[in-house]
Design an enzyme around this catalytic site. Sequence first.
Site, PDB file in Angstrom:
ATOM      1  NE  ARG A 149      -6.003   2.041  -0.527  1.00 45.69           N
ATOM      2  CZ  ARG A 149      -5.996   3.215   0.095  1.00 45.69           C
ATOM      3  NH1 ARG A 149      -4.898   3.672   0.647  1.00 45.69           N
ATOM      4  NH2 ARG A 149      -7.086   3.937   0.147  1.00 45.69           N
ATOM      5  CD  GLU A 162      -9.055  -0.416   3.881  1.00 44.81           C
ATOM      6  OE1 GLU A 162      -8.591  -0.151   5.015  1.00 44.81           O
ATOM      7  OE2 GLU A 162      -9.377   0.460   3.069  1.00 44.81           O
ATOM      8  NE  ARG A 167     -10.722  13.414   3.138  1.00 42.57           N
ATOM      9  CZ  ARG A 167     -10.589  12.088   3.074  1.00 42.57           C
ATOM     10  NH1 ARG A 167     -11.658  11.306   3.022  1.00 42.57           N
ATOM     11  NH2 ARG A 167      -9.387  11.544   3.045  1.00 42.57           N
ATOM     12  CG  HIS A 212     -13.179   4.023   2.715  1.00 45.94           C
ATOM     13  ND1 HIS A 212     -13.942   4.965   3.365  1.00 45.94           N
ATOM     14  CD2 HIS A 212     -11.895   4.346   2.998  1.00 45.94           C
ATOM     15  CE1 HIS A 212     -13.172   5.804   4.008  1.00 45.94           C
ATOM     16  NE2 HIS A 212     -11.912   5.468   3.784  1.00 45.94           N
ATOM     17  CG  ASN A 247      -1.869   1.116   1.297  1.00 44.04           C
ATOM     18  OD1 ASN A 247      -1.783   2.049   0.492  1.00 44.04           O
ATOM     19  ND2 ASN A 247      -2.783   1.079   2.246  1.00 44.04           N
TER      20      ASN A 247
END
Length: 363
Positions: free
Chosen positions: A73, A346, A223, A162, A9
């Site tokens: 990823r 993940e 955010r 995601h 990743n």
Amino acid sequence: MNAQILVINAGSSSVKYKLFNFPSGSLILKGLVERIGEKGSSVKNHLQAIEKVLGSVKEKIGSLDKISGIGHRVVHGGEKFREPVIIDSSVIKEIRRNIKLAPLHNPANLEGILACRKILPNVKQAAVFDTAFHQTIPEYAYMYAIPWDYYRKYKIRKYGFHGTSHNYVAHKAAEILGRPFNKLKIITVHLGNGCSMAAINRGRCIDTSMGFTPLQGLIMGTRCGDIDPAIVLFMAKECGLSWDEIDKILNKKSGLLGISRISNDFREILSQVNKGNKYAKLALDMFAYSVKKYIGAYILILGGLDACIFTAGIGEHNSWLVNKIRKDLNRILKPAPKVLIIPTDEEKMIASLSYKLIKKRLN
Ligand code: ADP
């Protein structure tokens, strides 16, 4: 056949990695190389970072020849990648083409891929895209009601992110409930620093809260999530802010941090709420409300609900929020859906998807 799958990743200044054994799926090694390209750092670029990763792998398993495949990823797969793929030059070209859609992520993901290809040219590599799981969302849900040409010319539409996490916890939920994935109506709620939800109808994602970028949807650590887009115009015209300043405000200074005026960290917010801080309390209430509102909408588009899954840092550790939602769901739905906390992984999902692809080529 026994296989070692390395998951990479690669971010702009760090590379996270995990090495798994398959078919068991057990973790052999994990680590992180940080401060890539930073002043004073010994790791100048992604090639050096990957060399470091492979050094640790070699130390652990004896030889790099034992790596059966590498899974990467990749944040943005655009519209083309609906599934994980084996990386070849055409895939690299397409990831490069998607840089304009994910300028902060795809370049680093690509650096990781190119470095691995350079050092281990004969090892099969797969790309697993954050956006792929959401590619089953129907057109009426992924289009924005702006003139159609912006979709045609610039591919402006909802993509969602995601996806690997939503995919992983939804499959895990089916396993835990002992029911087929493609028979269930599931809502997955990923609450980390970034937050997003997905509505999964009988094995297919039909909507997600993030959009063209990860800025849309739920309130997040820093955010803003959903706001009236005219606020952006107002900030430019009336507040005299530059586009870069607006970008920074909406991505880095909003959300829990912007409202609480204390922190983007949920733990800190909770501790301040307990001390009676009204801004922290407002941030918490707004956060919970945004999750609740999306759950309500998703129940209707799914036409019911079998399970609601909470995951990632906030989702996995805050029974307060989960219990609140469980109580609400129990009140309005009969039979009551299952509300579960499932830790996301993940990297494991990337490894398992890559293994499936790579296995076919090894036989
Ligand atoms: P990322 O999106 O960066 O992977 P994480 O999934 O680690 O983020 O989630 C980070 C968020 O989870 C932070 O807001 C943090 O406060 C929260 N969190 C992590 N651990 C706990 C905990 N034990 N209790 C409450 N909140 C937690």
